[in-house]
Design a protein around this motif. Structure first.
Motif, PDB file in Angstrom:
ATOM      1  N   ASP A   1      21.605  59.826  48.698  1.00 47.95           N
ATOM      2  CA  ASP A   1      23.030  59.335  47.888  1.00 47.95           C
ATOM      3  C   ASP A   1      23.909  58.513  48.647  1.00 47.95           C
ATOM      4  O   ASP A   1      24.446  57.973  48.024  1.00 47.95           O
ATOM      5  N   GLN A   2      23.961  58.780  50.088  1.00 47.53           N
ATOM      6  CA  GLN A   2      24.943  57.885  50.598  1.00 47.53           C
ATOM      7  C   GLN A   2      24.312  56.546  50.594  1.00 47.53           C
ATOM      8  O   GLN A   2      25.312  55.602  50.280  1.00 47.53           O
ATOM      9  N   SER A   3      23.196  56.209  50.709  1.00 46.25           N
ATOM     10  CA  SER A   3      22.792  54.848  50.602  1.00 46.25           C
ATOM     11  C   SER A   3      22.941  54.218  49.187  1.00 46.25           C
ATOM     12  O   SER A   3      23.370  53.045  49.028  1.00 46.25           O
ATOM     13  N   ILE A   4      22.684  54.766  48.394  1.00 47.00           N
ATOM     14  CA  ILE A   4      23.046  54.421  46.822  1.00 47.00           C
ATOM     15  C   ILE A   4      24.465  54.205  46.771  1.00 47.00           C
ATOM     16  O   ILE A   4      24.952  53.221  46.001  1.00 47.00           O
TER      17      ILE A   4
ATOM     18  N   GLN B   1      26.753  53.565  48.799  1.00 52.24           N
ATOM     19  CA  GLN B   1      27.071  52.319  49.584  1.00 52.24           C
ATOM     20  C   GLN B   1      26.531  51.050  48.735  1.00 52.24           C
ATOM     21  O   GLN B   1      27.342  50.041  48.881  1.00 52.24           O
ATOM     22  N   GLY B   2      25.283  51.256  48.345  1.00 47.11           N
ATOM     23  CA  GLY B   2      24.812  49.902  47.827  1.00 47.11           C
ATOM     24  C   GLY B   2      25.621  49.617  46.507  1.00 47.11           C
ATOM     25  O   GLY B   2      25.991  48.360  45.955  1.00 47.11           O
ATOM     26  N   LEU B   3      26.161  50.667  45.646  1.00 49.95           N
ATOM     27  CA  LEU B   3      26.977  50.583  44.254  1.00 49.95           C
ATOM     28  C   LEU B   3      28.239  49.861  44.836  1.00 49.95           C
ATOM     29  O   LEU B   3      29.012  49.138  44.227  1.00 49.95           O
TER      30      LEU B   3
ATOM     31  N   HIS C   1      32.083  45.421  45.145  1.00 51.40           N
ATOM     32  CA  HIS C   1      33.182  44.656  45.906  1.00 51.40           C
ATOM     33  C   HIS C   1      32.665  43.238  46.163  1.00 51.40           C
ATOM     34  O   HIS C   1      33.417  42.363  46.799  1.00 51.40           O
ATOM     35  N   TYR C   2      31.648  42.808  45.543  1.00 49.80           N
ATOM     36  CA  TYR C   2      31.087  41.606  45.914  1.00 49.80           C
ATOM     37  C   TYR C   2      31.965  40.422  44.970  1.00 49.80           C
ATOM     38  O   TYR C   2      31.951  40.928  43.712  1.00 49.80           O
ATOM     39  N   ASP C   3      32.131  39.142  45.541  1.00 54.64           N
ATOM     40  CA  ASP C   3      32.500  38.259  44.822  1.00 54.64           C
ATOM     41  C   ASP C   3      31.751  37.281  44.234  1.00 54.64           C
ATOM     42  O   ASP C   3      31.205  36.438  44.949  1.00 54.64           O
ATOM     43  N   PHE C   4      31.641  37.512  43.046  1.00 59.71           N
ATOM     44  CA  PHE C   4      30.541  36.636  42.125  1.00 59.71           C
ATOM     45  C   PHE C   4      31.037  35.326  41.894  1.00 59.71           C
ATOM     46  O   PHE C   4      30.046  34.324  41.710  1.00 59.71           O
ATOM     47  N   CYS C   5      32.275  35.125  41.758  1.00 61.83           N
ATOM     48  CA  CYS C   5      32.937  33.793  41.359  1.00 61.83           C
ATOM     49  C   CYS C   5      34.076  33.474  42.203  1.00 61.83           C
ATOM     50  O   CYS C   5      35.348  33.500  41.938  1.00 61.83           O
ATOM     51  N   PRO C   6      33.832  33.134  43.573  1.00 67.51           N
ATOM     52  CA  PRO C   6      34.838  32.811  44.588  1.00 67.51           C
ATOM     53  C   PRO C   6      35.553  31.600  44.102  1.00 67.51           C
ATOM     54  O   PRO C   6      36.676  31.269  44.554  1.00 67.51           O
ATOM     55  N   TRP C   7      35.014  30.483  43.374  1.00 68.13           N
ATOM     56  CA  TRP C   7      35.615  29.385  42.874  1.00 68.13           C
ATOM     57  C   TRP C   7      36.924  29.673  41.950  1.00 68.13           C
ATOM     58  O   TRP C   7      37.803  28.842  41.568  1.00 68.13           O
ATOM     59  N   ALA C   8      36.813  30.830  41.264  1.00 69.59           N
ATOM     60  CA  ALA C   8      37.839  31.311  40.248  1.00 69.59           C
ATOM     61  C   ALA C   8      39.054  32.113  41.015  1.00 69.59           C
ATOM     62  O   ALA C   8      39.708  32.613  40.311  1.00 69.59           O
ATOM     63  N   ASN C   9      38.967  32.262  42.383  1.00 65.86           N
ATOM     64  CA  ASN C   9      40.019  33.163  42.843  1.00 65.86           C
ATOM     65  C   ASN C   9      41.515  32.478  42.844  1.00 65.86           C
ATOM     66  O   ASN C   9      42.401  33.051  42.599  1.00 65.86           O
ATOM     67  N   ARG C  10      41.581  31.263  42.853  1.00 63.12           N
ATOM     68  CA  ARG C  10      42.798  30.473  42.940  1.00 63.12           C
ATOM     69  C   ARG C  10      43.391  30.523  41.474  1.00 63.12           C
ATOM     70  O   ARG C  10      44.616  30.554  41.394  1.00 63.12           O
TER      71      ARG C  10
END
Length: 434
Positions: free
Chosen positions: A4-7, A9-11, A16-25
């Motif tokens: 459960d902890q590994s699931i 942590q993966g979620l 929190h993953y940045d899929f579009c870093p170019w759009a941050n500005r």
């Protein structure tokens, strides 16, 4: 449970993953309060045109808030000028200094929420030494004073002082530099030393002794009873055995003793660059020892890196020396080329040692014990002050280096809460034991 902890942590990592870093500005601009108010004003305008005209009132109010919050900080400070002065020209670490700011408003409208930053921090966002002035009337002159404690040695301000305001709504912060300001020099704090090392009163090649003043070198001029604090090396054992009381010999004193103080200035050999780091404590200890011998009219020379400073006589010579230590900045990795250029220039004007046999006190860390630096190799008597770093372990490397320097020639300081008291105690012990 672990599954459960590994699931989870993966979620969490996916969310929190940045899929579009170019759009941050672009997203950063959308997070600004002005963008939210602008969208609300557009929505109110659309509702007023197509739904109900009363919504136009909300559009007018929101537009007025945006315009006032965006342009008023610029308008309010356009006629404001400041002058920053200090109550003292030079202070020591830990001492309070009073800052006096003269503010002049040449415009008829008042200014609210003006923040004066004297530039005591390199980061413009740091407000530890700033002051907020709630109201400055139009066509007026105002004086504001407050006290601060400089965080460490140096020449202040570290950057140009400025004034800022974000009144009334905090939508925009306007900063204006302060053109007229004084300089403040903060000396490193000095540790009071009651006694001095006996071995420091020697200059093997050119000693001149006095028959009037008693010291620890030259010919024996008499004996006297033992006093608390006398070195055991001065005990006259024949007279002690004959009288049954401790008797010490009095010798001639060198008319002008000499000492060279060296401290390692490479930041890589030290732990921390803050005021509590080993580099700053090395500077404080070096300044304290130099000041103590300077008061005894000794020939004092302080060396660090490729620089060598010979202290001149009088209070002016000590003040210039402390000014040099206050203004000196260590060389970091991102300034390596500039530092190398400065070192080459400093080496050309460096004072050459007139006597390589003079007593030398070296201040270093456990990382720098076996490190070869300039001024490290001497032919005369020497002693070391070794500061332990947080990552150090008790080992024999501190007890001696490649020259097999015994531990009795080293003053080892641990990272305690009061390094000044520990150094004062161990220095007194080294002076008394000899």
């Amino acid at each position: 449970m672990r599954r459960d902890q590994s699931i989870w942590q993966g979620l969490t990592a996916i969310l929190h993953y940045d899929f579009c870093p170019w759009a941050n500005r672009w997203l950063a601009g959308l997070r600004h309060p002005v963008s939210n108010l602008a969208f609300a004003a557009i929505a109110a305008l659309a509702c007023g045109l197509f739904v109900k005209s009363i919504a136009l009132l909300a559009f007018v109010v929101l537009t007025a808030i945006v315009c006032l919050g965006w342009f008023w900080p610029v308008i309010s400070t356009c006629g404001v000028s400041c002058t920053v002065r200090f109550s003292e020209r030079r202070v020591t670490e830990g001492e309070r200094v009073r800052i006096v700011v003269q503010i002049s408003n040449r415009c008829p409208w008042p200014v609210w929420g003006l923040v004066i930053d004297p530039g005591f921090a390199m980061d413009a966002e740091s407000r530890s030494s700033s002051v907020v002035i709630h109201l400055i009337h139009g066509w007026s002159n105002q004086e504001v004073t407050w006290e601060v404690i400089p965080p460490s040695r140096g020449e202040y301000p570290l950057r140009a002082p400025d004034m800022a305001t974000d009144f009334p709504f905090g939508l925009r912060t306007t900063r204006r530099p302060i053109r007229r300001f004084d300089k403040l020099i903060v000396w490193p704090s000095l540790i009071s030393l009651e006694t001095l090392l006996d071995a420091a009163e020697t200059r093997p090649t050119a000693d001149a002794f006095s028959d009037v003043r008693t010291g620890d070198r030259g010919d024996v001029i008499g004996t006297r009873p033992f006093r608390d604090g006398d070195s055991l090396r001065r005990v006259h054992w024949v007279q002690t055995a004959r009288t049954g009381k401790m008797i010490v010999s009095e010798r001639q004193m060198a008319t002008q003793p000499a000492i060279r103080v060296v401290f390692d200035s490479d930041p890589q050999l030290h732990d921390g660059s803050d005021p509590d780091g080993t580099l700053e404590w090395s500077i404080r200890i070096a300044a304290s020892v130099c000041a103590a011998y300077h008061r005894e009219n000794a020939l004092v020379e302080c060396c660090f890196g490729h620089e060598s400073i010979e202290l001149r006589g009088g209070t002016l010579g000590l003040a210039r020396f402390l000014d040099s230590l206050a203004k000196w900045k260590p060389c970091h990795s991102h300034h390596a080329r500039a530092c190398q250029h400065d070192h080459r220039q400093a080496a050309c004007h460096r004072i050459h040692h007139r006597n390589c046999g003079v007593f030398q006190l070296t201040i270093t860390t456990d990382r720098g014990v076996g490190h070869r630096v300039e001024h490290r190799h001497v032919h005369g008597e020497q002693k070391r002050v070794v500061l332990r770093t947080r990552s150090s372990e008790k080992s024999c490397e501190i007890c001696g280096d490649s020259h097999n320097t015994p531990q009795r020639h080293s003053i080892i300081l641990d990272r305690s809460d009061d390094i000044a008291a520990e150094f004062r105690r161990k220095w007194r012990l080294a002076c008394h034991v000899g």
